[in-house]
Design an enzyme around this catalytic site. Sequence first.
Site, mmCIF file in Angstrom:
data_model
loop_
_atom_site.group_PDB
_atom_site.id
_atom_site.type_symbol
_atom_site.label_atom_id
_atom_site.label_comp_id
_atom_site.label_asym_id
_atom_site.label_seq_id
_atom_site.Cartn_x
_atom_site.Cartn_y
_atom_site.Cartn_z
ATOM 1 N N ASN A 318 0.868 -1.203 0.119
ATOM 2 C CA ASN A 318 -0.060 0.094 0.018
ATOM 3 C C ASN A 318 0.956 1.182 -0.112
ATOM 4 O O ASN A 318 0.704 2.232 1.016
ATOM 5 C CB ASN A 318 -0.996 -0.056 1.109
ATOM 6 C CG ASN A 318 -2.029 0.715 0.919
ATOM 7 O OD1 ASN A 318 -2.440 1.490 -0.078
ATOM 8 N ND2 ASN A 318 -3.205 0.793 1.828
ATOM 9 N N HIS A 349 -8.467 3.552 8.526
ATOM 10 C CA HIS A 349 -8.857 2.236 7.937
ATOM 11 C C HIS A 349 -10.178 1.952 8.467
ATOM 12 O O HIS A 349 -11.047 1.272 7.658
ATOM 13 C CB HIS A 349 -7.828 1.129 8.381
ATOM 14 C CG HIS A 349 -6.745 1.009 7.700
ATOM 15 N ND1 HIS A 349 -5.660 1.499 7.690
ATOM 16 C CD2 HIS A 349 -6.529 -0.121 6.468
ATOM 17 C CE1 HIS A 349 -4.686 1.037 6.926
ATOM 18 N NE2 HIS A 349 -5.256 0.399 5.915
#
EC number: 2.3.1.-
Length: 495
Positions: A318, A349
Site C-alpha cells: 500500500n 482504515h
Amino acid sequence: QVNFVVCQLFALLAAVWFRTYLHSSKTSPFIRHVVATLLGLYLALFCFGWYALHFVIQSGISYFFLIIIGVEYMHKYCFVFALGYLTVCQITRVYIFDYGQYSADFSGPMMIITQKITSLAFEIHDGMFRKNEDLTPSQRCLAVRRMPSLLEYLSYNCNFMGILAGPLCSYKDYITFIEGRSYQLQQSEANGKEDTKFEQTDPSPNIAVAQKLLVCGLSLLFHMTITKTLPVEYNIDDNFRSTASWPVRFFYLYVSLMAARPKYYFAWTLADAINNAAGFGFRGYDKNGVTRWDLISNLRIQQIEFSTSFKMFLDNWNIQTALWLKRVCYERATFSPTIQTFILSAIWHGVYPGYYLTFLTGVLMTLAARAIRNNIRHYFIESPAVKLCYDIVTWMATQLAISYTVVPFVLLSVKPSVTFYSSCYFCLHIASILVLLVFPLKRTQKGSKKHENIQLVWSKKLEEENLLQKNSYSATNNSFSQKEEVTCRYQALKQ
C-alpha cells in the site's frame, strides 16, 4: 464485489477510450476534466447508489474550507473534517447497517478521497503559506502554488480512474497528466550523471497494462482457488489449536495470511492498470531506455513476499497510503511520529476493533525491528555467506511477525483476535517489549539526525541549482518550467 469488478473493467475500457479520443493533443484540459469527473460519478452511482452523494458532499465542503479559510489554517480544518466525516460514515456503515459485511461499502472510495483532500490541503499550505526554505525537497516539489478551481478539485477527487480503488496520486501529477505535458526521458551518461531530455510523443502503456492485467488474472485465480482452502479463521479453531504442534501452527499462520493477500494484489494492480491505460502513471525511463509505469503503483509483490525487515514490507505494501501517512503525519509530527502515524492509519482504515489491535501491535513490532536492525545488523553484512544466512533468518522472522500482527485486521472483532493472541501466549508482544528493554534506540535517533542533516544539504543544493537555472535560462519558454518541475521531483525521489 461483482459490481466493483464490473465497474473497474468498464473503467479500463473507458481509460483506453479516454487516451485514444480525448488525448491532450486533441482536446482541452477542461473537456478532459469534465469527462473524467462525470464518468467517475457515474461509476460511483452505479456501484453505491445514492451513497455516492457522500463523495460530492465531502469534497464540496472541503473545497469550501479551502476558499473561505485562509491558507494558514485551512489544512487543519480540511484534515479534521475529511477524517471526521469518513469516520462518521464508517461508524454508521459498520454499527448501524451491517457489521462484518461489505455490502454498500461506500467508505472504501471515501478513504481514497480523504487522502486526496488532506494531501492537497497540505500541499496548498506548503505552496502558498510556508517559506520555501522551510520545506523539505519532496514538499517543495509537491507544493501547489495556486488554488485549484472547483472543476479541477472534483476531477482530482472523483475521476473515473481512481474513484473506486485509487490509488492516491499527488495533485500536481494529476494536473500534469490532464494538461498533457511533455514526458521526461532519463538516460544515464557514461560519467554517471543524469541527462534530462524530453520526448514529444507519448510512450505506449500497452505492455505495462498487459503485464499488470496478467498479474490481476493470476491473483484472482489464486484467490478463488487457494485462498478459500486456507481460511485465516482456522488459526483460532479449537481442535486445530489443541492438536497441532507449534511449528505447524506457525506455518499455517504464515500460509493463511499469505493466501489472504492476492485479493489486494488484484484490486490495486487493476487500479494501477486502469490509470496506465489512460496514460497516467509514467515515471520515465530506466538506464536501459525501458519505460517505467510505476509512478502511482501501490505495491511491489516480489519485495513484499521476500521482505527481510518489517520496514521493507511496509514500504512496499500500500505504497501510496504509506507516502500519505509520511507526508501528512510522520514528517509533521512534533512528538512520537511512529505512534502518531500508526494511530492515524488505524483511524483512517475504519472502526473495527481489529484494526486498532493490529496497528497497536504494529507499533511494538516496528520499534522492536528497528532496534534489532540498528544494533546488530552491521555484524552480519561483512561476509556474503553470513549476510545470506542473516537475510534468510530475518525473512522468516519478518513473515512470521507480519502474519502475527495482521490477524486481527482480518478477524475484525476483539474476541477472536484476543483468542488468537492468547493461544500464542502473546509471545511476539512479550518478545518485542524485551527487545526494546535490551536494545537501546540511540542508533535510531542518531540516524534520524543524520537524515535531517542530509535533508538540509539537499535543500540547500536544490536551492542553488534552481537559482542557477533561473539566472541562466530566464528567457526560456514554458517547456523549461515543466522540465525544472520534473527534475525537482526526480531529485527528491532520489534523495
